[in-house]
Design a protein around this motif. Structure first.
Motif, PDB file in Angstrom:
ATOM      1  N   LEU A  27       0.834  -1.196   0.000  1.00 51.15           N
ATOM      2  CA  LEU A  27       0.000   0.000   0.000  1.00 51.15           C
ATOM      3  C   LEU A  27       0.870   1.249   0.000  1.00 51.15           C
ATOM      4  O   LEU A  27       0.579   2.224  -0.705  1.00 51.15           O
ATOM      5  CB  LEU A  27      -0.924   0.009   1.217  1.00 51.15           C
ATOM      6  N   GLY A  28       1.954   1.211   0.785  1.00 56.49           N
ATOM      7  CA  GLY A  28       2.868   2.340   0.794  1.00 56.49           C
ATOM      8  C   GLY A  28       3.420   2.628  -0.592  1.00 56.49           C
ATOM      9  O   GLY A  28       3.572   3.789  -0.983  1.00 56.49           O
ATOM     10  N   GLY A  29       3.705   1.561  -1.342  1.00 53.00           N
ATOM     11  CA  GLY A  29       4.195   1.737  -2.708  1.00 53.00           C
ATOM     12  C   GLY A  29       3.185   2.462  -3.581  1.00 53.00           C
ATOM     13  O   GLY A  29       3.550   3.275  -4.438  1.00 53.00           O
ATOM     14  N   THR A  34       8.758   3.845  -0.582  1.00 52.96           N
ATOM     15  CA  THR A  34       9.532   2.609  -0.702  1.00 52.96           C
ATOM     16  C   THR A  34       9.887   2.154   0.702  1.00 52.96           C
ATOM     17  O   THR A  34      10.673   2.814   1.394  1.00 52.96           O
ATOM     18  CB  THR A  34      10.811   2.823  -1.531  1.00 52.96           C
ATOM     19  N   ILE A  35       9.299   1.052   1.127  1.00 50.94           N
ATOM     20  CA  ILE A  35       9.480   0.565   2.496  1.00 50.94           C
ATOM     21  C   ILE A  35      10.052  -0.839   2.430  1.00 50.94           C
ATOM     22  O   ILE A  35       9.386  -1.779   1.983  1.00 50.94           O
ATOM     23  CB  ILE A  35       8.150   0.568   3.269  1.00 50.94           C
ATOM     24  N   ALA A  57       0.354   7.719   5.460  1.00 47.80           N
ATOM     25  CA  ALA A  57      -0.200   8.941   4.883  1.00 47.80           C
ATOM     26  C   ALA A  57       0.612  10.153   5.321  1.00 47.80           C
ATOM     27  O   ALA A  57       0.899  11.054   4.518  1.00 47.80           O
ATOM     28  CB  ALA A  57      -1.663   9.095   5.291  1.00 47.80           C
ATOM     29  N   ASP A  58       1.020  10.171   6.596  1.00 45.80           N
ATOM     30  CA  ASP A  58       1.864  11.258   7.091  1.00 45.80           C
ATOM     31  C   ASP A  58       3.228  11.238   6.399  1.00 45.80           C
ATOM     32  O   ASP A  58       3.764  12.289   6.026  1.00 45.80           O
ATOM     33  CB  ASP A  58       2.051  11.138   8.602  1.00 45.80           C
ATOM     34  N   MET A  59       3.779  10.041   6.228  1.00 42.88           N
ATOM     35  CA  MET A  59       5.093   9.923   5.590  1.00 42.88           C
ATOM     36  C   MET A  59       5.043  10.360   4.129  1.00 42.88           C
ATOM     37  O   MET A  59       5.966  11.008   3.627  1.00 42.88           O
ATOM     38  CB  MET A  59       5.586   8.476   5.688  1.00 42.88           C
ATOM     39  N   ALA A  60       3.958  10.003   3.453  1.00 42.81           N
ATOM     40  CA  ALA A  60       3.850  10.299   2.024  1.00 42.81           C
ATOM     41  C   ALA A  60       3.329  11.701   1.753  1.00 42.81           C
ATOM     42  O   ALA A  60       3.498  12.232   0.642  1.00 42.81           O
ATOM     43  CB  ALA A  60       2.925   9.286   1.354  1.00 42.81           C
TER      44      ALA A  60
END
Length: 225
Positions: A27-29, A34-35, A57-60
């Motif tokens: 989902l992060g991708g 990139t995790i 969401a905060d990170m992106a």
């Protein structure tokens, strides 16, 4: 022997934590992140899924896609595949632990039951299945463990919690319960200082028979004294 042994689900009884972390990283991708595997384990393990989605969401710096939780759950089932194995040694350990046992997990109840059934260990717990969704409290909040103990008629001081994640360990300590942290890879972390760790489920019955080597205190007080 303890009055009640409380087990986490993912990473303790069934081997699905990597799949859940991978699904969240997927989902992060979709959100431009990139995790890697190590970062996913540190960010996500033991946490409420919505909390993980909000964190990304905060990170992106953007909102997650519509139906984010459904995307993660579907991807997780793809990664788990058609078969689900219990953690190595769990079936034998459960058969050799005479104390009452229950499961307390951040996952929804239907997922807990489905995974335990798929791994062939559901019968060890009877009706002792406790979901954070039913009590409205997710680890590291201690209320999930306290609710499970109360429903099983056990005092917190007589419970032992089997956890693998730092947030689960913190929840157990906040609840005033003894906790043993399962660490299949002893070199991996993080581990709370003073909390006993073990790397083989086959050792669990003997560990539960041993006298408690410490007095649990709250996580805010530094773990163990």
């Amino acid at each position: 022997m303890s009055d009640l042994v409380i087990f986490d689900l993912d990473g303790v009884l069934v081997d699905t934590q990597d799949a859940e972390n991978g699904a969240l990283a997927y989902l992060g991708g979709l959100m431009g992140l990139t995790i890697g595997e190590g970062a996913a384990a540190e960010l996500f393990s033991g946490r409420k899924m919505q909390e993980c989605i909000d964190l990304m969401a905060d990170m992106a710096g953007c909102a997650p896609p519509d139906g984010a939780m459904s995307i993660v759950r579907a991807r997780c089932e793809e990664l788990i595949g058609p078969s689900l194995e219990p953690v190595d040694g769990v079936a034998d350990a459960l058969a050799r632990i005479p104390a009452p046992k229950c499961v307390a997990s951040n996952s929804p109840r239907e997922i807990i039951e489905r995974r335990l059934r798929g791994a062939g260990v559901l019968h060890h717990f009877g009706g002792g299945i406790y979901s954070a969704y039913d009590v409205g409290a997710w680890k590291p909040d201690p209320r999930l463990f306290l609710w499970a103990a109360s429903e099983c008629g056990a005092d917190a001081s007589g419970c032992v919690v089997i956890e693998d994640s730092p947030v689960g360990v913190d929840a157990a300590l906040e609840a005033g319960m003894r906790v043993l942290q399962f660490t299949p890879d002893p070199s991996a972390g993080p581990h709370r200082e003073g909390v006993p760790t073990f790397s083989s489920m086959r050792r669990l019955p003997e560990l539960l028979r041993a006298p408690a080597p410490f007095t649990p205190v709250t996580a805010r007080d530094g773990g163990i004294r």
